[in-house]
Write a protein that holds these residues in place. Sequence first.
Motif, PDB file in Angstrom:
ATOM      1  N   PHE A  42       0.811  -1.214   0.000  1.00  0.00           N
ATOM      2  CA  PHE A  42       0.000   0.000   0.000  1.00  0.00           C
ATOM      3  C   PHE A  42       0.848   1.270   0.000  1.00  0.00           C
ATOM      4  CE2 PHE A  42      -2.405   3.458   1.762  1.00  0.00           C
ATOM      5  CZ  PHE A  42      -3.624   3.343   1.120  1.00  0.00           C
ATOM      6  N   HIS A 159     -13.567  -2.846   2.003  1.00  0.00           N
ATOM      7  CA  HIS A 159     -13.104  -2.631   0.639  1.00  0.00           C
ATOM      8  C   HIS A 159     -11.705  -2.069   0.754  1.00  0.00           C
ATOM      9  CE1 HIS A 159     -16.633  -3.222  -2.064  1.00  0.00           C
ATOM     10  NE2 HIS A 159     -17.241  -3.211  -0.905  1.00  0.00           N
ATOM     11  N   ASP A 160     -10.785  -2.673   0.054  1.00  0.00           N
ATOM     12  CA  ASP A 160      -9.404  -2.234   0.111  1.00  0.00           C
ATOM     13  C   ASP A 160      -9.302  -0.824  -0.481  1.00  0.00           C
ATOM     14  OD1 ASP A 160      -6.374  -3.182   0.084  1.00  0.00           O
ATOM     15  OD2 ASP A 160      -6.784  -2.019  -1.718  1.00  0.00           O
ATOM     16  N   GLN A 163      -7.320  -0.661  -4.037  1.00  0.00           N
ATOM     17  CA  GLN A 163      -8.075  -1.233  -5.166  1.00  0.00           C
ATOM     18  C   GLN A 163      -9.316  -0.402  -5.464  1.00  0.00           C
ATOM     19  OE1 GLN A 163      -9.084  -5.235  -4.184  1.00  0.00           O
ATOM     20  NE2 GLN A 163      -6.968  -5.938  -4.212  1.00  0.00           N
ATOM     21  N   GLU A 335      -9.877  -2.949   8.752  1.00  0.00           N
ATOM     22  CA  GLU A 335      -9.466  -4.296   8.387  1.00  0.00           C
ATOM     23  C   GLU A 335     -10.394  -5.321   9.021  1.00  0.00           C
ATOM     24  OE1 GLU A 335      -5.748  -3.846  10.457  1.00  0.00           O
ATOM     25  OE2 GLU A 335      -6.380  -5.369  11.874  1.00  0.00           O
ATOM     26  N   ASN A 435      -5.532  -3.491   5.782  1.00  0.00           N
ATOM     27  CA  ASN A 435      -6.253  -3.735   4.533  1.00  0.00           C
ATOM     28  C   ASN A 435      -6.431  -5.244   4.348  1.00  0.00           C
ATOM     29  OD1 ASN A 435      -6.322  -1.036   4.110  1.00  0.00           O
ATOM     30  ND2 ASN A 435      -4.480  -1.013   2.875  1.00  0.00           N
ATOM     31  N   ARG A 436      -5.802  -5.793   3.315  1.00  0.00           N
ATOM     32  CA  ARG A 436      -6.007  -7.217   3.015  1.00  0.00           C
ATOM     33  C   ARG A 436      -4.759  -8.042   3.284  1.00  0.00           C
ATOM     34  NH1 ARG A 436     -10.047  -8.188  -0.439  1.00  0.00           N
ATOM     35  NH2 ARG A 436      -8.905  -9.909  -1.341  1.00  0.00           N
ATOM     36  N   ARG A 437      -3.776  -7.459   3.980  1.00  0.00           N
ATOM     37  CA  ARG A 437      -2.500  -8.168   4.104  1.00  0.00           C
ATOM     38  C   ARG A 437      -2.013  -8.288   5.541  1.00  0.00           C
ATOM     39  NH1 ARG A 437       1.001  -8.798  -0.508  1.00  0.00           N
ATOM     40  NH2 ARG A 437      -0.403  -8.679  -2.275  1.00  0.00           N
ATOM     41  N   GLU A 505      -1.041 -11.916   1.400  1.00  0.00           N
ATOM     42  CA  GLU A 505      -2.463 -11.594   1.195  1.00  0.00           C
ATOM     43  C   GLU A 505      -3.341 -12.503   2.056  1.00  0.00           C
ATOM     44  OE1 GLU A 505      -3.574 -10.150  -2.347  1.00  0.00           O
ATOM     45  OE2 GLU A 505      -5.641 -10.012  -1.654  1.00  0.00           O
ATOM     46  N   GLU A 510     -12.698 -10.509  -2.840  1.00  0.00           N
ATOM     47  CA  GLU A 510     -12.283  -9.281  -3.541  1.00  0.00           C
ATOM     48  C   GLU A 510     -13.223  -8.117  -3.233  1.00  0.00           C
ATOM     49  OE1 GLU A 510      -9.774  -8.262  -5.688  1.00  0.00           O
ATOM     50  OE2 GLU A 510      -8.769 -10.069  -4.974  1.00  0.00           O
TER      51      GLU A 510
END
Length: 684
Positions: A42, A159-160, A163, A335, A435-437, A505, A510
């Motif tokens: 990010f 929602h990231d 993205q 998150e 986020n997503r990680r 990830e 998604e």
Amino acid sequence: MGQNKISYTTCPYNCWPINCGQQVIRYDDGRIEITGNRHHDFSKGRLCVKGQCSHEIAANKDRHLTPLRRDGRQGGFKETTWDEALDEIAEKISANIKKGEREATALYHSHGNIVQRINWKVLTPRFANLVGITLWDGNFPCWYDVGVAQQLTGYWGLHDPAQTCEKTAALINWAQDPCASQANMTPYILKVRENKGLVITIDPRVTQTAAISDIHLRPKLGTDVWLANAAAHILIKEGAYDQEFVNKYSHGFNEYKNHIEAFAPAEAAKVCEISLKEIEELAAIFVKNKPVSTNLTRGALGKHLNGIQMVRAILCLIGLSGNVGVEGGGAIWGETIEFNLDLCGKDKRPAADYPVNNFAAIDKALEEGKINTLLVVGGNPLSQWPNLPRLRRQLRQLDMVVVYDLFMNHTAREAADFILPATCWLEELGLRTSNRRIYIMEKILEPPGQCREASMWMNDLAKRLGVNDYFYWDNKEECLDDCLRSKACRRATIKELMKHPEGIEADLPEAPYSDYVFDSPSKKFEFYSTSAKEMGLPALPTYEAPLESITDTPGLAEKYPLQLISSRRNTHFHSFHDSHQVIQTLRSLEPEPILYIHPQDAAARGLDDGDYAIMFNERGKGRIKVEITTEVPPRHVSLNDCWPQLNEVTSSYTPCPPNVTAKLGMGGQPAYQNVLVEIKGEQK
Ligand code: SF4
């Protein structure tokens, strides 16, 4: 000569929805250099000013290096040993347990502890559960009412931000100023514009994010329910909503539709003090742009009397307009990556009447003397919590206050009996989800002096209290591997994370809710919430006038005619590091509390730029420096939330009742934003 060592970690500040990556070079001579981690998914090597000067933390001369105990209640502190401190703390907790009053010991842990995600999610709750004491965490001042709104709607998705900004046609920053509070969001916001998308800010103040937005709406503070419902009113009237989503995947649309009838745009324009055209423009954004993303992150909206309803009204607008389950749409939060929470030991928690993590319950417990011992881990109630004069009195009544932190802070200075020296983020092995990680936080330095990790002293304290299996792992790496054994974490290991400075990830969809199965009792997106009604909350997003407001409480406004807004800037992170005063670079940027005031309000009080003044109301007062600016609307003033002066005047009133928190595990933010004050200049 040996080799310089390169390691990876994340920034020690706890920004949402991002936590930027750091690369740390440790030179042979012991010096360290911290730069952005360009592999980080990010932040891509960027650090804001706080991240850039974080090298001032570890070797700071003002750090606590030994345990301290107060030398007489009003006096200073003298050095003690860990053994002496822990013996005495254990004796106090043990006495409470023997009296059948487990709940009389409370542990409050906040951002300083939350930075290390495992401490926040697993190790600190595990300590409180196994020992059997009250547990409060720093989410209640921060975002818990927003979480209630999410749960009532059944829409809890992340929602990231990166993205989303890449794919959205319009980004609405609703009561958010990410360019100031999470500066590394700025390139992503600019990306939306680069892609010919629209950027909109909804905020009564002129903010840094507003300055790079195409559209800036400035509704009156606290009227967001009216604004969102009026936009929904237009969409429904014009039939410009997602009928397939509403028919197939939502619950209670007819009740919502009837309810929304009352929010006529012309009336909303009066309440929100903006033009009818602006409300129509907001509705048109949802009609003309697909997808629309709304950045709510977490904090600001929950701090209103109406916070839960504001967020619900906005979520309903997002659902109605067909932006749920769509890439580039929806709401941006923080998150949702969960660890192996079985390790928290919730099932082993001894029964007791623990006050829940809701400020109404906390305030009541303190007021009624139900708590006699408070352990503060990485927090600072005498800056973070509201109505400090009342809290100060409550803390004085306690038998024992223990503060575990890197530096002195307002709570330690005024109320602590013991201060325990903390490790900083470079001195313990850990990890961060963002986020997503999932990202590694390597141990890079040995702790100085007698500084110890929280889980290590908690282990010693637990043993003194007869709990021998709190930290049963052979080492921290084993512990973290165990915590990572969850579906979302893909059972990653520390060894794997070490090989991936870009993060691993997590196992997340998604676009959240792209299957349109929601986390609500009906499994649908709930416009109407039966469970809200059962808990005594409105079933539909309803407006309630603030308890203190320049227009709704005219009697009070005669005495205190200025509405106080608490805000964030890039130069501080809440009251971290003694309100950032021990970090030289940040101190030079914001050395004292500044109250931002509109020119006409300053003139009415004979105030010049740079004057000192007293801000006051019936609860308390604080000395501040005045800065005159049109960034705040007339009849409003704004103060950054890192300064205790803010909470000298805020109210303890907590709109979300404790029964909601007991059921949902969330809710209980005080109405920090519903405050009237007056300002009086000091004699020149
Ligand atoms: S925005 Fe700044 S303070 Fe926040 S995580 Fe990034 S570098 Fe750290």
